[in-house]
Design a protein around this motif. Structure first.
Motif, PDB file in Angstrom:
ATOM      1  N   MET A 162      77.797 -90.809   5.338  1.00 14.58           N
ATOM      2  CA  MET A 162      78.404 -91.447   6.506  1.00 14.58           C
ATOM      3  C   MET A 162      79.672 -90.714   6.922  1.00 14.58           C
ATOM      4  O   MET A 162      79.924 -90.498   8.118  1.00 14.58           O
ATOM      5  N   LYS A 163      80.472 -90.301   5.947  1.00 12.15           N
ATOM      6  CA  LYS A 163      81.712 -89.590   6.264  1.00 12.15           C
ATOM      7  C   LYS A 163      81.413 -88.248   6.938  1.00 12.15           C
ATOM      8  O   LYS A 163      82.072 -87.860   7.913  1.00 12.15           O
ATOM      9  N   THR A 164      80.434 -87.523   6.415  1.00  9.73           N
ATOM     10  CA  THR A 164      80.077 -86.231   7.002  1.00  9.73           C
ATOM     11  C   THR A 164      79.611 -86.396   8.448  1.00  9.73           C
ATOM     12  O   THR A 164      80.023 -85.641   9.344  1.00  9.73           O
ATOM     13  N   LEU A 165      78.747 -87.383   8.683  1.00 11.06           N
ATOM     14  CA  LEU A 165      78.251 -87.641  10.032  1.00 11.06           C
ATOM     15  C   LEU A 165      79.396 -88.057  10.949  1.00 11.06           C
ATOM     16  O   LEU A 165      79.484 -87.608  12.104  1.00 11.06           O
ATOM     17  N   SER A 166      80.289 -88.900  10.444  1.00 12.48           N
ATOM     18  CA  SER A 166      81.413 -89.374  11.242  1.00 12.48           C
ATOM     19  C   SER A 166      82.324 -88.226  11.645  1.00 12.48           C
ATOM     20  O   SER A 166      82.731 -88.109  12.802  1.00 12.48           O
ATOM     21  N   LEU A 167      82.641 -87.362  10.697  1.00 13.38           N
ATOM     22  CA  LEU A 167      83.535 -86.235  10.990  1.00 13.38           C
ATOM     23  C   LEU A 167      82.906 -85.272  11.991  1.00 13.38           C
ATOM     24  O   LEU A 167      83.593 -84.742  12.870  1.00 13.38           O
ATOM     25  N   SER A 168      81.617 -85.044  11.865  1.00 17.00           N
ATOM     26  CA  SER A 168      80.922 -84.144  12.799  1.00 17.00           C
ATOM     27  C   SER A 168      80.944 -84.710  14.206  1.00 17.00           C
ATOM     28  O   SER A 168      81.250 -83.993  15.175  1.00 17.00           O
ATOM     29  N   GLN A 169      80.608 -86.001  14.343  1.00 16.94           N
ATOM     30  CA  GLN A 169      80.613 -86.622  15.652  1.00 16.94           C
ATOM     31  C   GLN A 169      82.017 -86.645  16.242  1.00 16.94           C
ATOM     32  O   GLN A 169      82.215 -86.358  17.428  1.00 16.94           O
ATOM     33  N   LEU A 170      83.014 -86.969  15.410  1.00 17.05           N
ATOM     34  CA  LEU A 170      84.379 -87.068  15.903  1.00 17.05           C
ATOM     35  C   LEU A 170      84.924 -85.719  16.343  1.00 17.05           C
ATOM     36  O   LEU A 170      85.598 -85.618  17.374  1.00 17.05           O
ATOM     37  N   GLN A 171      84.636 -84.662  15.580  1.00 15.85           N
ATOM     38  CA  GLN A 171      85.154 -83.348  15.959  1.00 15.85           C
ATOM     39  C   GLN A 171      84.608 -82.915  17.315  1.00 15.85           C
ATOM     40  O   GLN A 171      85.343 -82.383  18.156  1.00 15.85           O
ATOM     41  N   GLU A 172      83.325 -83.168  17.551  1.00 19.34           N
ATOM     42  CA  GLU A 172      82.738 -82.811  18.849  1.00 19.34           C
ATOM     43  C   GLU A 172      83.374 -83.630  19.970  1.00 19.34           C
ATOM     44  O   GLU A 172      83.741 -83.087  21.018  1.00 19.34           O
ATOM     45  N   ARG A 173      83.517 -84.914  19.736  1.00 19.37           N
ATOM     46  CA  ARG A 173      84.074 -85.790  20.774  1.00 19.37           C
ATOM     47  C   ARG A 173      85.559 -85.502  21.006  1.00 19.37           C
ATOM     48  O   ARG A 173      86.033 -85.513  22.150  1.00 19.37           O
ATOM     49  N   ARG A 174      86.278 -85.215  19.920  1.00 24.18           N
ATOM     50  CA  ARG A 174      87.704 -84.910  20.059  1.00 24.18           C
ATOM     51  C   ARG A 174      87.897 -83.644  20.894  1.00 24.18           C
ATOM     52  O   ARG A 174      88.815 -83.544  21.714  1.00 24.18           O
ATOM     53  N   GLY A 175      87.027 -82.657  20.706  1.00 20.43           N
ATOM     54  CA  GLY A 175      87.115 -81.440  21.507  1.00 20.43           C
ATOM     55  C   GLY A 175      86.892 -81.711  22.980  1.00 20.43           C
ATOM     56  O   GLY A 175      87.597 -81.173  23.847  1.00 20.43           O
TER      57      GLY A 175
END
Length: 405
Positions: free
Chosen positions: A223-236
């Motif tokens: 869950m953490k890995t998926l969350s970080l991946s989604q967040l990094q894309e959205r943050r960009g």
């Protein structure tokens, strides 16, 4: 994670020796911070941040001397305060010159003090996630002469399968909503947009190497890995859009449990940490780091109801959050003690059992670790600072200074 039974029994002797050598009796609960562990944790947080500054989260300390000590470490810069009144106090007493209030405020009195002080307004940043927060500022000021620094809190939760996983904080998730509020700030007189925050609590605040729970730990790490991946894309995506509206001074992210992961994102300019300095029990069992417990409180044995049970006075310092066994304090030294299922941790008495209980005498101190960082210091005026085998100072908490934020 944590100390072995041998280490914990050595700690028991070390803490008791420091108390005995102090000379004058110490009131209980006796709050202690181990400066050797605190400094080691500070150095490790800086290492994990990989060159990005660490903003110290004051909510997790609540002791001015410890805030100063953290800020004296190379790699720490600025304070993440938890109320505006606290931020104003920190500014007034020159403890920090860069203070971000982590949560929106509706305290009109504190807002009036902020807008009435050009110096405070220049060094304190307010957090918002709704234009109503701007309306409150305008409701207490007579002119726009002093611009107010503003940061936008953006929801950092994971969205998958129609579900939201993460703290229930900001309503701002998609790009359009964030940019819409940013344009409102910039178009409105008397405000300046200077920063953004994304606190990924579902990563920073959840241990993911739980003893005896291998499957659950694997699910949490996924869950953490998926969350970080989604967040990094959205943050960009959000950052690119925000650059068309304002020039941000900072983008804050993370917490003690996600320093490396948050700092890895090129959009993030700084990370926050506080609990990782003192290491409460909720920060045990992370796969990514091994901090050193640094905060303890001691309470005396006052009863021996049976040969297998010792009862200490107090110890019922229960952490905030969803009620559960993990919010209770943990009897830590001597090693091998445990709370009872019937009484748990009580306000005026707490029975402990386990092999060492039979050896405890009335008057002996049992040392506990709290579940959350900072919260136990709301129950005391003084914290004793341990270095080596001796107390080197006794310093006031916010409560000890007559402050309740």
């Amino acid at each position: 994670m944590g100390q072995s039974f041998v280490d914990r029994n050595r700690l028991w002797a070390r803490l008791n020796g420091a108390v005995a050598a102090h000379g004058t009796p110490l009131p209980t609960p006796t709050m202690v911070v181990d400066l050797d562990a605190f400094d080691a944790n500070a150095d490790d947080l800086v290492r994990r941040a990989g060159g990005k500054p660490v903003r110290v989260a004051s909510k997790s300390l609540r002791v001015p001397a410890l805030l100063e000590r953290a800020l004296d470490h190379d790699g720490f810069d600025g304070v993440l305060a938890y109320t505006l009144r606290e931020a104003l106090w920190l500014h007034e007493h020159d403890l920090a010159d860069d203070i971000v209030v982590a949560y929106p405020t509706v305290d009109r009195g504190a807002l009036a003090d902020l807008v009435g002080s050009p110096s405070a307004a220049a060094h304190i940043t307010l957090m918002i996630d709704d234009r109503a927060h701007l309306d409150l500022v305008d409701s207490v000021r007579a002119s726009l002469a002093v611009p107010i620094r503003i940061a936008i809190d953006i929801d950092a939760g994971l969205r998958v399968g129609g579900q939201h996983v993460g703290p229930k904080r900001s309503p701002l998730w998609d790009v359009a909503a964030v940019v819409g509020l940013a344009r409102t700030v910039e178009a409105r007189g008397g405000f300046r947009l200077v920063g953004a925050m994304t606190y990924e609590g579902q990563v920073a605040g959840l241990p993911d190497q739980l003893p005896g729970q291998r499957t659950r730990s694997m699910v949490l790490r996924r869950m953490k890995t998926l969350s970080l991946s989604q967040l990094q894309e959205r943050r960009g995506e959000i950052d690119e859009a925000l650059r068309q509206v304002a020039s941000l001074e900072f983008w804050n992210a993370g917490g003690s449990g996600s320093v490396e992961e948050s700092a890895h994102d090129p959009i993030v300019t700084e990370v926050s940490a506080g609990s990782g300095l003192l290491v409460p029990t909720l920060f045990d069992h992370y796969a990514s780091f091994r901090p050193h417990p640094a905060s303890y409180f001691g309470v005396p044995v006052v009863r021996r109801p049976s040969p297998q049970v010792a009862t200490v006075h107090g110890a019922g310092l229960v952490a905030s959050g969803a009620a559960g066994a993990d919010r209770l304090p943990t009897p830590w030294a001597p090693a091998g003690l445990r709370l009872t299922g019937l009484e748990g941790a009580g306000e005026v008495q707490t029975p402990v059992t386990g092999p060492p209980a039979s050896l405890l005498r009335i008057g002996d101190l049992v040392w506990f670790r709290h579940a959350k960082s900072g919260e136990p210091f709301e129950h005391t005026a003084t914290v004793h600072l341990l270095q080596g085998d001796s107390f080197v100072d006794s310093v006031p908490t916010y409560r000890g200074l007559g402050l309740a934020f």
